[in-house]
Design a protein around this motif. Structure first.
Motif, mmCIF file in Angstrom:
data_model
loop_
_atom_site.group_PDB
_atom_site.id
_atom_site.type_symbol
_atom_site.label_atom_id
_atom_site.label_comp_id
_atom_site.label_asym_id
_atom_site.label_seq_id
_atom_site.Cartn_x
_atom_site.Cartn_y
_atom_site.Cartn_z
ATOM 1 N N ARG A 34 24.302 -27.952 34.359
ATOM 2 C CA ARG A 34 23.985 -26.912 35.351
ATOM 3 C C ARG A 34 24.763 -25.640 35.062
ATOM 4 O O ARG A 34 24.214 -24.531 35.138
ATOM 5 N N ALA A 35 26.045 -25.773 34.721
ATOM 6 C CA ALA A 35 26.854 -24.598 34.393
ATOM 7 C C ALA A 35 26.315 -23.910 33.140
ATOM 8 O O ALA A 35 26.246 -22.674 33.078
ATOM 9 N N LYS A 36 25.926 -24.692 32.156
ATOM 10 C CA LYS A 36 25.364 -24.146 30.915
ATOM 11 C C LYS A 36 24.067 -23.383 31.200
ATOM 12 O O LYS A 36 23.819 -22.319 30.629
ATOM 13 N N SER A 37 23.261 -23.907 32.100
ATOM 14 C CA SER A 37 22.013 -23.244 32.475
ATOM 15 C C SER A 37 22.283 -21.903 33.155
ATOM 16 O O SER A 37 21.618 -20.901 32.867
ATOM 17 N N VAL A 38 23.265 -21.876 34.050
ATOM 18 C CA VAL A 38 23.629 -20.623 34.721
ATOM 19 C C VAL A 38 24.165 -19.626 33.698
ATOM 20 O O VAL A 38 23.845 -18.437 33.758
ATOM 21 N N LEU A 39 24.949 -20.108 32.735
ATOM 22 C CA LEU A 39 25.463 -19.239 31.674
ATOM 23 C C LEU A 39 24.307 -18.631 30.877
ATOM 24 O O LEU A 39 24.307 -17.432 30.591
ATOM 25 N N GLN A 40 23.325 -19.426 30.529
ATOM 26 C CA GLN A 40 22.168 -18.912 29.786
ATOM 27 C C GLN A 40 21.400 -17.882 30.604
ATOM 28 O O GLN A 40 20.972 -16.850 30.068
ATOM 29 N N ASP A 41 21.247 -18.134 31.900
ATOM 30 C CA ASP A 41 20.571 -17.169 32.769
ATOM 31 C C ASP A 41 21.356 -15.856 32.850
ATOM 32 O O ASP A 41 20.768 -14.767 32.787
ATOM 33 N N ALA A 42 22.666 -15.961 32.979
ATOM 34 C CA ALA A 42 23.506 -14.755 33.058
ATOM 35 C C ALA A 42 23.447 -13.979 31.750
ATOM 36 O O ALA A 42 23.378 -12.746 31.758
ATOM 37 N N ASN A 43 23.469 -14.678 30.622
ATOM 38 C CA ASN A 43 23.354 -14.007 29.319
ATOM 39 C C ASN A 43 22.010 -13.314 29.171
ATOM 40 O O ASN A 43 21.938 -12.188 28.653
ATOM 41 N N SER A 44 20.945 -13.947 29.640
ATOM 42 C CA SER A 44 19.613 -13.337 29.580
ATOM 43 C C SER A 44 19.559 -12.064 30.417
ATOM 44 O O SER A 44 18.990 -11.047 29.980
ATOM 45 N N LEU A 45 20.132 -12.126 31.600
ATOM 46 C CA LEU A 45 20.159 -10.938 32.465
ATOM 47 C C LEU A 45 20.981 -9.832 31.821
ATOM 48 O O LEU A 45 20.571 -8.663 31.831
ATOM 49 N N LEU A 46 22.112 -10.172 31.241
ATOM 50 C CA LEU A 46 22.952 -9.176 30.579
ATOM 51 C C LEU A 46 22.203 -8.524 29.421
ATOM 52 O O LEU A 46 22.231 -7.298 29.264
ATOM 53 N N VAL A 58 34.351 -22.201 31.872
ATOM 54 C CA VAL A 58 34.004 -23.361 32.702
ATOM 55 C C VAL A 58 33.298 -24.419 31.863
ATOM 56 O O VAL A 58 33.632 -25.607 31.930
ATOM 57 N N CYS A 59 32.329 -24.009 31.069
ATOM 58 C CA CYS A 59 31.593 -24.952 30.220
ATOM 59 C C CYS A 59 32.527 -25.639 29.223
ATOM 60 O O CYS A 59 32.437 -26.859 29.026
ATOM 61 N N ASP A 60 33.423 -24.871 28.620
ATOM 62 C CA ASP A 60 34.382 -25.454 27.679
ATOM 63 C C ASP A 60 35.285 -26.462 28.370
ATOM 64 O O ASP A 60 35.562 -27.543 27.833
ATOM 65 N N SER A 61 35.754 -26.125 29.565
ATOM 66 C CA SER A 61 36.639 -27.022 30.309
ATOM 67 C C SER A 61 35.916 -28.295 30.745
ATOM 68 O O SER A 61 36.482 -29.388 30.688
ATOM 69 N N LEU A 62 34.668 -28.153 31.175
ATOM 70 C CA LEU A 62 33.896 -29.330 31.555
ATOM 71 C C LEU A 62 33.635 -30.237 30.357
ATOM 72 O O LEU A 62 33.692 -31.460 30.471
#
Length: 67
Positions: A40-52, A15-19
């Motif tokens: 916003r998408a990049k922020s969600v990606l960072q949050d998901a990576n942190s959780l992972l 999604v980030c790449d496409s945006l």
């Protein structure tokens, strides 16, 4: 959970790449809107990576609860 979160991070990366690509092809007004969506998408990606990473650390025993 880990498998699903891994898929989410891959999908959000796409999604980030496409945006980012869309932003490069947009006019000035569209670019402003896309930039906000991208961040916003990049922020969600960072949050998901942190959780992972936290889940992986917990599985490896690196996270120890305070007693």
């Amino acid at each position: 959970m880990k498998e699903l979160l891994t898929k989410v991070t891959h999908d959000l990366g796409f999604v980030c790449d496409s945006l980012k690509e869309a932003k490069e092809k947009a006019n000035a007004v569209e670019r402003l809107a896309l930039l906000e969506i991208y961040w916003r998408a990049k922020s969600v990606l960072q949050d998901a990576n942190s959780l992972l990473k936290a889940i992986e650390s917990d599985a490896a025993g690196a996270v120890k609860p305070k007693v």
